[in-house]
Design an enzyme around this catalytic site. Structure first.
Site, PDB file in Angstrom:
ATOM      1  N   ALA A  17     -45.072 122.615 -15.350  1.00 50.19           N
ATOM      2  CA  ALA A  17     -43.782 123.118 -16.341  1.00 50.19           C
ATOM      3  C   ALA A  17     -43.011 123.642 -15.504  1.00 50.19           C
ATOM      4  O   ALA A  17     -42.977 123.972 -14.275  1.00 50.19           O
ATOM      5  CB  ALA A  17     -44.531 123.910 -17.237  1.00 50.19           C
TER       6      ALA A  17
ATOM      7  N   GLY B 184     -48.640 121.723 -15.563  1.00 55.09           N
ATOM      8  CA  GLY B 184     -48.320 120.722 -16.622  1.00 55.09           C
ATOM      9  C   GLY B 184     -48.195 119.283 -16.418  1.00 55.09           C
ATOM     10  O   GLY B 184     -48.416 118.511 -17.529  1.00 55.09           O
TER      11      GLY B 184
ATOM     12  N   GLU C 234     -51.677 118.076 -16.728  1.00 51.10           N
ATOM     13  CA  GLU C 234     -52.174 118.301 -18.233  1.00 51.10           C
ATOM     14  C   GLU C 234     -51.341 117.293 -19.014  1.00 51.10           C
ATOM     15  O   GLU C 234     -52.259 116.420 -19.942  1.00 51.10           O
ATOM     16  CB  GLU C 234     -51.665 119.614 -18.903  1.00 51.10           C
TER      17      GLU C 234
ATOM     18  N   GLU D 141     -52.290 127.063 -11.788  1.00 50.58           N
ATOM     19  CA  GLU D 141     -51.638 128.067 -12.545  1.00 50.58           C
ATOM     20  C   GLU D 141     -52.170 129.338 -12.258  1.00 50.58           C
ATOM     21  O   GLU D 141     -51.370 130.416 -12.071  1.00 50.58           O
ATOM     22  CB  GLU D 141     -51.977 127.773 -13.974  1.00 50.58           C
TER      23      GLU D 141
HETATM   24  N1  COA Z   1     -40.619 124.988 -11.971  1.00 48.49           N
HETATM   25  C1  COA Z   1     -39.657 125.015 -11.691  1.00 48.49           C
HETATM   26  N2  COA Z   1     -39.016 124.928 -10.271  1.00 48.49           N
HETATM   27  C2  COA Z   1     -39.940 124.266  -9.658  1.00 48.49           C
HETATM   28  C3  COA Z   1     -41.135 124.180  -9.759  1.00 48.49           C
HETATM   29  C4  COA Z   1     -41.540 124.195 -11.185  1.00 48.49           C
HETATM   30  N3  COA Z   1     -43.164 123.962 -11.496  1.00 48.49           N
HETATM   31  N4  COA Z   1     -42.007 123.731  -8.642  1.00 48.49           N
HETATM   32  C5  COA Z   1     -40.922 123.471  -7.536  1.00 48.49           C
HETATM   33  N5  COA Z   1     -39.693 124.006  -8.134  1.00 48.49           N
HETATM   34  C6  COA Z   1     -38.692 124.036  -7.491  1.00 48.49           C
HETATM   35  C7  COA Z   1     -38.453 125.165  -6.424  1.00 48.49           C
HETATM   36  O1  COA Z   1     -38.356 126.340  -6.807  1.00 48.49           O
HETATM   37  C8  COA Z   1     -37.427 124.545  -5.380  1.00 48.49           C
HETATM   38  O2  COA Z   1     -36.448 124.989  -5.960  1.00 48.49           O
HETATM   39  P1  COA Z   1     -34.984 125.490  -4.933  1.00 48.49           P
HETATM   40  O3  COA Z   1     -34.853 124.027  -4.157  1.00 48.49           O
HETATM   41  O4  COA Z   1     -33.836 125.645  -5.928  1.00 48.49           O
HETATM   42  O5  COA Z   1     -35.432 126.645  -3.942  1.00 48.49           O
HETATM   43  C9  COA Z   1     -37.595 123.023  -5.481  1.00 48.49           C
HETATM   44  O6  COA Z   1     -38.405 122.832  -6.621  1.00 48.49           O
HETATM   45  C10 COA Z   1     -38.477 122.336  -4.324  1.00 48.49           C
HETATM   46  O7  COA Z   1     -39.549 123.168  -4.265  1.00 48.49           O
HETATM   47  P2  COA Z   1     -40.659 123.416  -2.870  1.00 48.49           P
HETATM   48  O8  COA Z   1     -41.729 124.292  -3.198  1.00 48.49           O
HETATM   49  O9  COA Z   1     -39.291 123.973  -2.040  1.00 48.49           O
HETATM   50  O10 COA Z   1     -40.658 121.996  -2.513  1.00 48.49           O
HETATM   51  P3  COA Z   1     -41.889 121.525  -1.755  1.00 48.49           P
HETATM   52  O11 COA Z   1     -41.511 119.998  -1.405  1.00 48.49           O
HETATM   53  O12 COA Z   1     -42.226 122.038  -0.438  1.00 48.49           O
HETATM   54  O13 COA Z   1     -43.279 121.494  -2.726  1.00 48.49           O
HETATM   55  C11 COA Z   1     -44.411 121.391  -4.735  1.00 48.49           C
HETATM   56  C12 COA Z   1     -42.968 120.747  -3.876  1.00 48.49           C
HETATM   57  C13 COA Z   1     -44.239 120.711  -6.028  1.00 48.49           C
HETATM   58  C14 COA Z   1     -45.776 120.919  -4.220  1.00 48.49           C
HETATM   59  C15 COA Z   1     -44.353 122.863  -4.859  1.00 48.49           C
HETATM   60  O14 COA Z   1     -42.859 123.256  -5.215  1.00 48.49           O
HETATM   61  C16 COA Z   1     -45.213 123.447  -5.808  1.00 48.49           C
HETATM   62  O15 COA Z   1     -46.391 123.848  -5.702  1.00 48.49           O
HETATM   63  N6  COA Z   1     -44.773 123.931  -7.208  1.00 48.49           N
HETATM   64  C17 COA Z   1     -45.303 124.595  -8.171  1.00 48.49           C
HETATM   65  C18 COA Z   1     -46.399 123.721  -8.831  1.00 48.49           C
HETATM   66  C19 COA Z   1     -47.103 124.595  -9.752  1.00 48.49           C
HETATM   67  O16 COA Z   1     -47.431 125.822  -9.662  1.00 48.49           O
HETATM   68  N7  COA Z   1     -47.120 124.016 -11.015  1.00 48.49           N
HETATM   69  C20 COA Z   1     -47.671 124.865 -12.169  1.00 48.49           C
HETATM   70  C21 COA Z   1     -46.861 125.053 -13.067  1.00 48.49           C
HETATM   71  S1  COA Z   1     -47.413 124.786 -14.663  1.00 48.49           S
END
Ligand code: COA
Length: 705
Positions: free
Chosen positions: A80, A120, A123, A143
């Site tokens: 999400a 999400g 999910e 989460e």
């Molecule tokens: N919502 C909003 N923004 C998100 C996001 C999310 N779920 N996941 C990543 N982003 C954004 C980051 O803030 C970053 O933004 P920026 O470039 O403006 O700083 C950009 O996406 C890239 O993320 P980053 O973590 O730097 O890239 P990465 O390639 O190293 O890792 C992921 C990618 C997806 C593995 C990592 O971002 C991650 O673990 N995200 C969270 C996932 C999560 O917890 N999801 C559950 C939420 S319901």
């Protein structure tokens, strides 16, 4: 074809982001719905709306027999949109609505997963009839790491596919699984080696055209729940083990309850309870703090004056000078990440001792089961030793971890000028000293940077990257990317005594003795810290680190500390001598209150004519944490720290500040008012006359922002 006019991505403060779109393509009777919301296809409100409309239209489309949901770019939906949480942007359709629509579809829907399907994103995939995954994909529900639980069916559907125990483990740890694990556990239905969309279309076509029996929607699957329902002993034992590790956090416990509901309650009731817990936790302080830290980590990688696309230098071989505890830990951190490491010591004996310590550390990890024997061998094979600086000639980066003395460090740097190749980087691991002065001893100060690791360096996540006046921008960029490669959280800071972390630690510690002299015992001070959420208090910490270090420093700088000096004179050096502020049993790390020490403290109060009184936990926090926050604002004023969130990372990852409070600066803004802190600082300044309580120049501005 575009399903809807292009819509802007919906992160509130990211107007410049590319556009979020949902596109529909057809291959025969199969519709491919592609989500495109860079960078990670987060499911923001507009994307959800577009997807909902697209799916609702396809549900009624007689030309379509099956649907593939896929994503453009480098990943499937990574979650999400975290930026939306806690804002007014929780607009309809919500993710549970989308999941319900997909699950109720009469035609099969396949999630085509590449990159990561997280939170999400997973999910959404769980609501589909099938999940086909690229071989390099990773799937998880992280989460819990953001302080809440899955809120769109994750805790109710995942147990139906993989069984409650496996689901519990995945949801409470938040650790994603790989493609092959996903198939083996029942989470995914097939692995694709090449193009994920082609693979998913082929998978679906087989099922439709060969008239394979349709899979049951996940909500109706009960086979894996039934066993746990009749015999929950295994589940309960695992739940108890995981709850014991929750360290006072609410989200892991809520995850356990939610997974238990999945097999005890009817599907819709469990779903309702999951959503309630999700909303409750998401709006609470713990999740706000953890989300703050998530974005803080991403912000910290953006360094003023260092362009995002600036090429980093290539680092394959690292030299470490000094094989003591710090040098050994640094060497391990690089070897663990696959880099070649050369460790240099002054003689064979010291080198043998250092390498022996590394061998023992790895052997302990193998014995504990956290490292495999082949991996241990590979790591050891990456480490070589030398007693001559000439061995460093082919290194891309050399880090000195020698004695903390400016003369010694400058001597090392000047000798390295002769042997290091042009373009190679040189780092000092100093914790306090002037990086500019150290750099001046090297022929190319632009190649010099501070890399302040925290002990044990192979474990602690923080890396303070100290940027000197002459440090080249690409050297900073290289240090940041290298830090991430070795699993550290990098924070770039400026040059001052102690940088951000140790400078604030000095402010936090300044009143420790005064608290004892005024009436507290070490155990009372430590308890106030532990109740606040620190892993240990300052006196337990001092006993662990060794009281003799501070004593030696004080003697060298002409300073005194009434209680600590007397303890050292009596040979109380902390855990290593069995006595410090506390007493320790043979080989034990358990602190036991020491009546002799308390007597000594009372005597010192008497000598100084102080009337001892009851010291409240509130006073302990005000006299230690408030000046530390004030000092943090000073580092912002002086541009030693770039942003308050960088300071939070330093404290959470380097000093054990409770993550659930989001770091000292977040905690201050979230829980203290400006006037409350200002009054407390003024009060204690009037009493102690200590400059640590004088408000920083930017004090008001910090609270206004
Ligand atoms: N919502 C909003 N923004 C998100 C996001 C999310 N779920 N996941 C990543 N982003 C954004 C980051 O803030 C970053 O933004 P920026 O470039 O403006 O700083 C950009 O996406 C890239 O993320 P980053 O973590 O730097 O890239 P990465 O390639 O190293 O890792 C992921 C990618 C997806 C593995 C990592 O971002 C991650 O673990 N995200 C969270 C996932 C999560 O917890 N999801 C559950 C939420 S319901």
């Amino acid at each position: 074809m575009l399903q809807e006019a292009e819509v802007t991505a919906d992160r509130p403060d990211k107007n410049a982001k590319p556009l979020a779109v949902v596109e529909i393509d057809r291959r025969g009777r199969i519709a491919i719905v592609t989500l495109d919301n860079p960078p990670v296809n987060a499911l923001g409100a507009r994307l959800r709306a577009c997807l909902y409309d697209a799916l609702a239209a396809l549900a009624d489309d007689l030309e379509v027999s099956g649907i593939v949901i896929a994503c453009a770019g480098s990943t499937f939906v990574a979650g999400a949109d975290i930026g939306e949480f806690g804002t007014l942007r929780q607009e309809y359709p919500l993710l549970p609505d989308l999941c319900a629509l997909i699950e109720a579809m009469q035609k099969p829907v396949v999630a085509a997963i590449h990159g990561t399907a997280l939170g999400g994103g997973l999910e959404l995939a769980l609501a589909c009839r099938y999940r086909v995954v690229h071989q390099a994909a990773r799937l998880g529900l992280p989460e819990v790491k953001l302080g809440f639980i899955p809120g769109s069916g994750g805790t109710v559907r995942l147990p139906r596919l993989v069984g409650p125990e496996r689901a519990l483990d995945m949801i409470v740890s938040g650790i994603p699984v790989g493609a092959h694990d996903a198939v083996a556990s029942g989470l995914a239905d097939g692995v694709v080696v090449e193009n994920i969309v082609d693979g998913a279309v082929a998978f679906l076509r087989t099922r439709i055209e060969e008239k394979a029996p349709a899979a049951v929607a996940v909500r109706y699957r009960d086979d894996k729940l039934a066993r746990t329902r009749t015999d929950p002993a295994g589940f309960d034992a695992l739940a108890a083990k995981l709850a014991a590790k929750a360290r006072g956090l609410s989200a892991p416990l809520a995850c356990i309850d939610a997974v238990r509901n999945a097999f005890l309650l009817p599907f819709d009731q469990a779903l309702g309870k999951e959503r309630e817990a999700f909303v409750d936790l998401m709006s609470g302080p713990e999740s706000r703090a953890l989300r703050h830290l998530f974005f803080a980590e991403r912000e910290a990688a953006k360094v003023p004056g260092v362009a995002k696309d600036l090429a980093a230098r290539r680092i394959d071989r690292v030299g470490v000078i000094g094989a003591g505890t710090m040098g050994g830990g640094i060497a391990m951190a690089f070897a663990n990440a696959g880099l070649e490491v050369i460790i240099v010591e002054t003689g064979d004996e010291a080198l043998g001792r250092g390498i022996g310590m590394i061998e023992r550390n790895y052997a302990t990890s193998v014995a504990r089961g956290s490292l495999s024997e082949p991996e241990r061998q590979q790591r050891m094979a990456r480490l070589t030793g030398a007693t001559d600086y000439a061995a460093l000639g082919q290194c891309d980066l050399v880090i000195e971890a020698v004695f903390e003395d400016i003369g010694v460090k400058k001597d090392v740097f000047s000798r390295l000028s002769q042997v290091m190749r042009p373009g190679a980087m040189l780092a000092t691991n100093t914790s306090y000293l002037d990086v500019n002065e150290i750099a001046s001893a090297f022929a190319r100060p632009q190649d010099v940077v501070g890399l302040h690791f925290f002990s044990p360096a192979n474990v602690m996540k923080l890396l303070e990257i100290v940027r000197g006046d002459n440090t080249a921008a690409d050297v900073v960029a290289t240090a940041v990317s290298l830090a991430r490669k070795i699993g550290k959280v990098p924070v770039v800071v400026g040059v001052c005594h102690g940088f951000v972390g140790n400078r604030m630690l000095a402010a936090r510690s300044a009143q420790n003795e005064a608290l004892l002299l005024a009436g507290a015992t070490p155990a009372q001070v430590d308890k106030a810290f532990i109740d606040f959420g620190w892993p240990m208090g300052p006196f337990q910490m001092a006993d662990l680190a060794g009281l003799d270090i501070g004593w030696r420093n004080r003697k060298a700088t002409g300073k005194t500390a009434a209680i600590a000096d007397t303890l050292c004179e009596k040979g109380h050096f902390g855990q290593k001598t069995g006595r410090g502020y506390y007493r320790y049993g043979d080989g034990s790390r358990m602190p036991i209150a020491d009546a002799d020490v308390e007597q000594l403290i009372r005597a010192k109060s008497g000598e100084l004519g102080l009337q001892r009184r009851e010291i409240s936990p509130g006073e302990i926090i005000a006299r230690t944490l408030y000046p530390m926050i004030n000092e943090g604002i000073r580092t912002l004023d002086e541009r030693i720290a770039t942003r308050a969130s960088d300071i939070d990372l330093v404290w959470v990852h380097g000093y054990g500040f409770p993550t659930a409070k989001g770091g000292p600066m977040h905690w201050a803004r979230a829980t203290l008012s400006r006037s409350e802190l200002a009054q407390a600082l003024e009060h204690w300044h009037n009493i102690t006359q200590s400059e640590i309580f004088l408000p920083a120049t930017g004090f008001s501005a910090f609270f206004d922002n």
